[in-house]
Design a protein around this motif. Structure first.
Motif, PDB file in Angstrom:
ATOM      1  N   PRO A   1       2.780  34.825   6.271  1.00  0.00           N
ATOM      2  CA  PRO A   1       2.092  36.126   6.393  1.00  0.00           C
ATOM      3  C   PRO A   1       2.325  36.793   7.755  1.00  0.00           C
ATOM      4  O   PRO A   1       2.618  37.994   7.819  1.00  0.00           O
ATOM      5  CB  PRO A   1       0.612  35.761   6.193  1.00  0.00           C
TER       6      PRO A   1
ATOM      7  N   ALA B   1       4.396  40.311   8.399  1.00  0.00           N
ATOM      8  CA  ALA B   1       3.770  41.455   9.069  1.00  0.00           C
ATOM      9  C   ALA B   1       4.565  41.852  10.312  1.00  0.00           C
ATOM     10  O   ALA B   1       4.739  43.044  10.591  1.00  0.00           O
ATOM     11  CB  ALA B   1       2.331  41.112   9.440  1.00  0.00           C
TER      12      ALA B   1
ATOM     13  N   GLU C   1       7.749  43.619   9.313  1.00  0.00           N
ATOM     14  CA  GLU C   1       7.443  44.969   8.817  1.00  0.00           C
ATOM     15  C   GLU C   1       7.065  45.886   9.978  1.00  0.00           C
ATOM     16  O   GLU C   1       7.474  47.060  10.022  1.00  0.00           O
ATOM     17  CB  GLU C   1       6.321  44.912   7.779  1.00  0.00           C
ATOM     18  N   MET C   2       6.300  45.352  10.927  1.00  0.00           N
ATOM     19  CA  MET C   2       5.925  46.156  12.108  1.00  0.00           C
ATOM     20  C   MET C   2       7.162  46.622  12.858  1.00  0.00           C
ATOM     21  O   MET C   2       7.295  47.812  13.168  1.00  0.00           O
ATOM     22  CB  MET C   2       5.046  45.317  13.041  1.00  0.00           C
TER      23      MET C   2
ATOM     24  N   ARG D   1       9.315  49.121  10.922  1.00  0.00           N
ATOM     25  CA  ARG D   1       8.728  50.459  10.956  1.00  0.00           C
ATOM     26  C   ARG D   1       8.862  51.096  12.335  1.00  0.00           C
ATOM     27  O   ARG D   1       9.132  52.289  12.444  1.00  0.00           O
ATOM     28  CB  ARG D   1       7.275  50.413  10.479  1.00  0.00           C
TER      29      ARG D   1
ATOM     30  N   ALA E   1       2.066  47.326   7.963  1.00  0.00           N
ATOM     31  CA  ALA E   1       2.297  45.927   8.365  1.00  0.00           C
ATOM     32  C   ALA E   1       0.972  45.161   8.407  1.00  0.00           C
ATOM     33  O   ALA E   1       0.911  43.986   8.013  1.00  0.00           O
ATOM     34  CB  ALA E   1       2.992  45.873   9.723  1.00  0.00           C
TER      35      ALA E   1
ATOM     36  N   ARG F   1       0.114  44.495   4.888  1.00  0.00           N
ATOM     37  CA  ARG F   1       0.966  43.408   4.388  1.00  0.00           C
ATOM     38  C   ARG F   1       0.393  42.046   4.795  1.00  0.00           C
ATOM     39  O   ARG F   1       0.367  41.108   3.984  1.00  0.00           O
ATOM     40  CB  ARG F   1       2.388  43.561   4.960  1.00  0.00           C
ATOM     41  N   TYR F   2      -0.065  41.936   6.029  1.00  0.00           N
ATOM     42  CA  TYR F   2      -0.634  40.673   6.518  1.00  0.00           C
ATOM     43  C   TYR F   2      -1.798  40.235   5.619  1.00  0.00           C
ATOM     44  O   TYR F   2      -1.855  39.081   5.174  1.00  0.00           O
ATOM     45  CB  TYR F   2      -1.101  40.861   7.963  1.00  0.00           C
TER      46      TYR F   2
ATOM     47  N   GLU G   1      -0.756  39.210   2.047  1.00  0.00           N
ATOM     48  CA  GLU G   1      -0.179  37.862   1.995  1.00  0.00           C
ATOM     49  C   GLU G   1      -1.259  36.788   2.168  1.00  0.00           C
ATOM     50  O   GLU G   1      -1.212  35.746   1.530  1.00  0.00           O
ATOM     51  CB  GLU G   1       0.888  37.712   3.089  1.00  0.00           C
TER      52      GLU G   1
END
Lengths: 207, 207
Positions: free
Chosen positions: A87, A91, A94-95, A98, B68, B71-72, B75
Motif C-alpha cells: 500500500p 501510494a 502514484e504521488m 502525479r 495517492a 489509493r493508500y 489498498e
C-alpha cells in the motif's frame, strides 16, 4: 486488442514505454495528430475527449487516459511491478507519478501548446501569457526532480516505476517547448542518462 | 496518522469524502489556505509542491496528492471498493476519474484561480485569458458527464466510485468559479441530487 497510437507524442510514448518494460507487445494503429486523424466521429465514439492513445479490447471496449491503460496492464500482468506492490509503495509511486505529470509534463505541454506555431490550429485559443507563466513552473519541477534524485536512484525510490516514465517523457518533451534543462541539475542528468539507456526508452519513438 | 487538511478546498474535500465512504476516521490538522498557512518550510519539507491535503503516517512518512492518499486507503481497506475490483473496472474507474479531474475539476480551478480576486495573491500571475479559455472547456466537460450519466447510474458505471467524488467536487466547485451548470443537463442533475444526498458529501465541509 489494439492500441490506437501516435508515435512521438508524449502520452502515447508513456504507454509504449510501460508496455516495453512489461514485455508486452500488442498491435498498434497509428494516427497522425497534426493531420487531425484523431478528430473524427469514430475516435470520438471511442473517447469523448479524443486524446490518444486508446486501447481497444477484442469486444470493442475502449480504455483511454494513459495511466488508466497502464493500470489495466499492471493488473493483468503484475510483473515487473511498475506501480508499487505494498500500500505505501503504491501510494508513493502514484504521488510521484502525479507530481511529475502535473508539475513537469503538463506544464511543459502548456508551454509547447500555447507557444509553438505548429499548435496554432490544434490549441484554440493559444494563450501566450499562459505559456510564459508555465516556464518558471517547469524550472521548479526540474529542481524538485533533481532534489528527489539526490537521495533516490529512481523517481519514486529504489525501483524503476511509472513515475520514471512520466518524468522521462516530461524531461524529453522540453525540447518541443524550447525549454532548457539546466546543466547544474547533476542528479537529474545522472538519472536521465540511466533511464534513457533502458531499451524501453526507444519504444514508441522509432516505429 | 493525521491528515493535514483544509476544509472546503476541493482537493481536501475529495479525500474527506473518500474516507467517509470507507467509514475511516483519522485526526485532522486544519490549515488556512487564504492565510497562507500551507506556505511554510514545515509543509514544504512534507510536500515540495505545498498542496493540501497531506497524510502523515506515525513514522513521519508523508503522502500527498489526493488520489495517492485515496489509493493508500483503498489498498489498506479494500471495502467498499471505490477504485474498482477487476482489471477492467480499475482501468475504467481510473479513466473516468482522470476525465473528471482534467476536463472538469482542473478547468473549473483554472477559471477560479485566474479570474477570482481572492486568488490574486496565491495565483501569480493571474492570466485572465486563460480563465476565459477554460470556460467553454468546462461546459464541454459538463456535457460529457451528462451524456455518460444518460446510460449509467454513476460516473464510471454501476457502482459509486472515486470518479463520482471527483465529478461532484468539480461540479460543486463551479460556484466558486461563477460558472453556470445548465438546467438542460437532466442526467447530471439526477446524479448530482443522488450523490449529494449521501452522508459522505458533507465530509470536510461542515467541520
Amino acid at each position: 486488442m489494439k492500441l490506437i497510437d501516435q508515435p512521438r507524442a508524449p502520452n502515447p510514448r508513456r504507454v509504449n514505454i510501460f508496455l516495453a518494460e512489461k514485455g508486452i507487445t500488442i498491435p498498434t494503429e497509428e494516427l497522425n495528430i497534426p493531420g487531425k486523424e484523431h478528430l473524427t466521429p469514430e475516435i470520438k465514439a471511442l473517447n469523448p475527449v479524443q486524446t490518444l492513445p486508446i486501447l481497444v479490447l477484442d469486444d470493442g471496449t475502449a480504455i483511454s487516459e494513459s495511466v488508466a491503460i497502464c493500470r489495466y496492464f499492471e493488473e493483468l500482468q503484475p510483473e515487473p511491478p511498475l506501480m508499487g506492490t505494498t500500500p505505501l509503495e503504491k501510494a508513493t509511486v502514484e504521488m510521484w507519478q502525479r507530481r511529475m505529470e502535473f508539475n513537469l509534463m503538463n506544464n511543459v505541454a502548456a508551454v509547447f501548446r500555447h507557444s509553438h506555431p505548429a499548435m496554432a490550429e490544434l490549441e484554440v485559443p493559444q494563450v501566450a501569457d499562459w505559456a510564459e507563466a508555465n516556464r518558471p513552473r517547469v524550472q521548479r519541477a526540474l529542481e524538485m526532480l533533481d532534489a528527489q534524485l539526490a537521495t533516490n536512484q529512481y523517481v519514486a525510490g529504489d525501483s524503476y516505476s511509472i513515475a520514471d516514465i512520466t518524468a522521462l517523457v516530461g524531461v524529453d518533451f522540453t525540447k518541443m517547448g524550447r525549454i532548457e534543462v539546466p546543466d547544474t541539475l547533476a542528479n537529474l542528468a545522472r538519472w536521465r542518462a540511466e533511464v534513457s539507456n533502458r531499451p524501453s526508452a526507444k519504444a514508441g519513438m522509432s516505429k
